[in-house]
Enzyme design. Structure first.
Site, PDB file in Angstrom:
ATOM      1  N   HIS A  73     116.129  66.597 -46.293  1.00  0.00           N
ATOM      2  CA  HIS A  73     116.781  67.382 -45.239  1.00  0.00           C
ATOM      3  C   HIS A  73     115.782  67.643 -44.115  1.00  0.00           C
ATOM      4  O   HIS A  73     114.605  67.923 -44.353  1.00  0.00           O
ATOM      5  CB  HIS A  73     117.294  68.701 -45.813  1.00  0.00           C
ATOM      6  N   GLU A 114     115.222  70.092 -42.172  1.00  0.00           N
ATOM      7  CA  GLU A 114     114.517  71.375 -42.201  1.00  0.00           C
ATOM      8  C   GLU A 114     113.401  71.374 -43.236  1.00  0.00           C
ATOM      9  O   GLU A 114     112.296  71.871 -42.970  1.00  0.00           O
ATOM     10  CB  GLU A 114     115.498  72.515 -42.491  1.00  0.00           C
ATOM     11  N   THR A 153     116.576  77.245 -45.409  1.00  0.00           N
ATOM     12  CA  THR A 153     117.348  78.463 -45.149  1.00  0.00           C
ATOM     13  C   THR A 153     118.824  78.346 -45.504  1.00  0.00           C
ATOM     14  O   THR A 153     119.508  79.364 -45.624  1.00  0.00           O
ATOM     15  CB  THR A 153     117.239  78.870 -43.666  1.00  0.00           C
ATOM     16  N   SER A 200     124.148  71.258 -45.258  1.00  0.00           N
ATOM     17  CA  SER A 200     123.771  71.876 -46.530  1.00  0.00           C
ATOM     18  C   SER A 200     124.507  73.192 -46.749  1.00  0.00           C
ATOM     19  O   SER A 200     125.040  73.450 -47.832  1.00  0.00           O
ATOM     20  CB  SER A 200     122.260  72.105 -46.560  1.00  0.00           C
ATOM     21  N   SER A 233     127.587  75.536 -38.533  1.00  0.00           N
ATOM     22  CA  SER A 233     127.556  74.616 -37.394  1.00  0.00           C
ATOM     23  C   SER A 233     128.948  74.272 -36.872  1.00  0.00           C
ATOM     24  O   SER A 233     129.096  73.341 -36.087  1.00  0.00           O
ATOM     25  CB  SER A 233     126.829  73.321 -37.792  1.00  0.00           C
TER      26      SER A 233
END
Length: 405
Positions: free
Chosen positions: A185, A187, A250, A318, A380
């Site tokens: 991912h 992030e 997160t 995610s 999102s």
């Protein structure tokens, strides 16, 4: 590399911007015009409930765009307004939402191409404008763009930056970082680039495997094979699992992150005793407020009397995936879609993505008679997308009712 020193240097550059170009009021107005929905606002005002004919829609009480996403999207749009003719790039999807990313493409914002996970920056030239997405970017990417003389617009979510500070703290005090996240991912890739020694664990099962190894129950060769792509270069489990700090991507499931933290605290307590615990374990608090709110709202929503549930968000999102996990764990008939077009009004079908599987078409999606539908969306997903999904459900319920009559 001293990542803190690099960040300080970058932040003082006149080619770096993390505040945007427009006033908060103008930014909010532009975003409202693009994505907000009067229908969703009225449903919120009505206790998150809409009743239309045989259809009863219950919204989660926290869903959709979070503050970090709103900020990133607004900054990306205003960057094009500020640089109307310049070449603008973005290092990844600004957020995990296809409609938002398509809108950026229509504004002639180009996305850095990648082959087998390796990004190709060869077309980016000195003086070009480069947007860093809400997930952030790796230290290597930022350093490359800075040295190339690009104008960097940093939309990284402040909650993500907070995790970076946490793993830098681990590094400073010579603790290894256990990162709860998905190893590929964006992030997690960014966070691990700020860490020193690190190990990425996907879930509680992997965390338990690491805990067992610390307590002398594992095999070194098996460990190294299992985490060969989820650890820092040269990671040695016999050396690097003696002092641990925990951080997280997160958007992971809050309850699981907390459980992983408690597991490692108990593991180090068992191995080293209470007097030495602080020398071997660092407590953490990197759970995003917005992620927590949306997951808590989902737990409340699945306690409602629902016939089915629709979870809206990018298939690579995610946080949206974890909302779907909550619904399925409750045994609710739940469908994860990324756009309203996945609902077939004429055929009464829904094209959805089951967890860990490919797209699937479900027939007889909307049952006959009175129906209670729960709806939530990932961080999102704009309100306007949720509105279009609800309108599809209304149209489908009316069409099916007319057919029945």
């Amino acid at each position: 590399m001293d990542t803190q020193a690099f960040k300080r240097s970058l932040h003082h550059s006149d080619r770096y911007n993390r505040r945007g170009f427009e006033s908060p009021a103008k930014r909010a107005q532009a975003l409202e015009k693009a994505y907000q929905s009067n229908l969703i606002a009225s449903i919120r005002d009505n206790g998150y409930l809409l009743e239309h004919g045989r259809l009863r829609v219950k919204l989660a009480e926290a869903f959709g765009f979070c503050w970090g996403v709103e900020r990133a999207v607004a900054m990306a749009y205003e960057t094009r307004r500020h640089y109307p003719t310049e070449s603008i790039w973005i290092t990844n999807e600004i957020i995990h939402n296809p409609s938002v990313n398509d809108h950026l493409r229509n504004m002639n914002v180009r996305f850095i191409s990648a082959e087998k996970g390796i990004k190709d920056f060869s077309s980016v030239e000195e003086g070009d404008v480069v947007i860093l997405p809400a997930f952030g970017a790796t230290v290597h990417e930022m350093k490359l763009l800075h040295e190339r003389g690009c104008h960097i617009i940093d939309t990284t979510c402040p909650w993500v930056s907070k995790v970076w500070h946490t793993v830098e703290k681990h590094k400073k005090h010579e603790f290894s970082s256990i990162i709860h996240g998905k190893v590929k991912h964006e992030e997690t890739l960014a966070t691990s680039s700020f860490a020193g020694t690190y190990l990425v664990v996907l879930d509680l099962k992997e965390a338990q495997y690491v805990s067992d190894y610390i307590l002398g129950k594992g095999n070194r060769d098996d460990f190294l094979r299992r985490f060969s792509r989820a650890s820092s270069q040269g990671f040695d489990p016999d050396r690097d699992l003696k002092r641990l700090g925990v951080a997280n991507q997160t958007t992971m499931l809050k309850s699981e992150t907390e459980e992983i933290g408690r597991l490692f605290e108990k593991t180090m307590l068992r191995k080293y005793g209470p007097a030495e615990l602080n020398e071997h374990f660092l407590a953490f608090n990197t759970i995003c407020d917005a992620t927590e709110e949306r997951q808590d709202a989902m737990f409340s929503l699945v306690d409602e009397p629902l016939d089915l549930l629709v979870v809206i968000g990018g298939f690579n999102s995610s946080n949206t995936t974890h909302l779907q996990e909550i619904a399925l764990a409750k045994g609710i008939r739940s469908f994860h879609i990324d756009t309203p077009e996945r609902i077939g009004e004429i055929e009464n079908t829904i094209t959805h993505k089951p967890l860990g599987d490919d797209l699937r078409v479900e027939s007889n999606f909307l049952p006959e008679g009175k129906i209670n539908v729960g709806i939530t969306s990932g961080a999102s997903t704009p309100d306007r997308i949720v509105e279009h999904v609800i309108q599809k459900l209304i149209n489908l319920s009316e069409r099916k009712l007319m057919t029945e009559n």
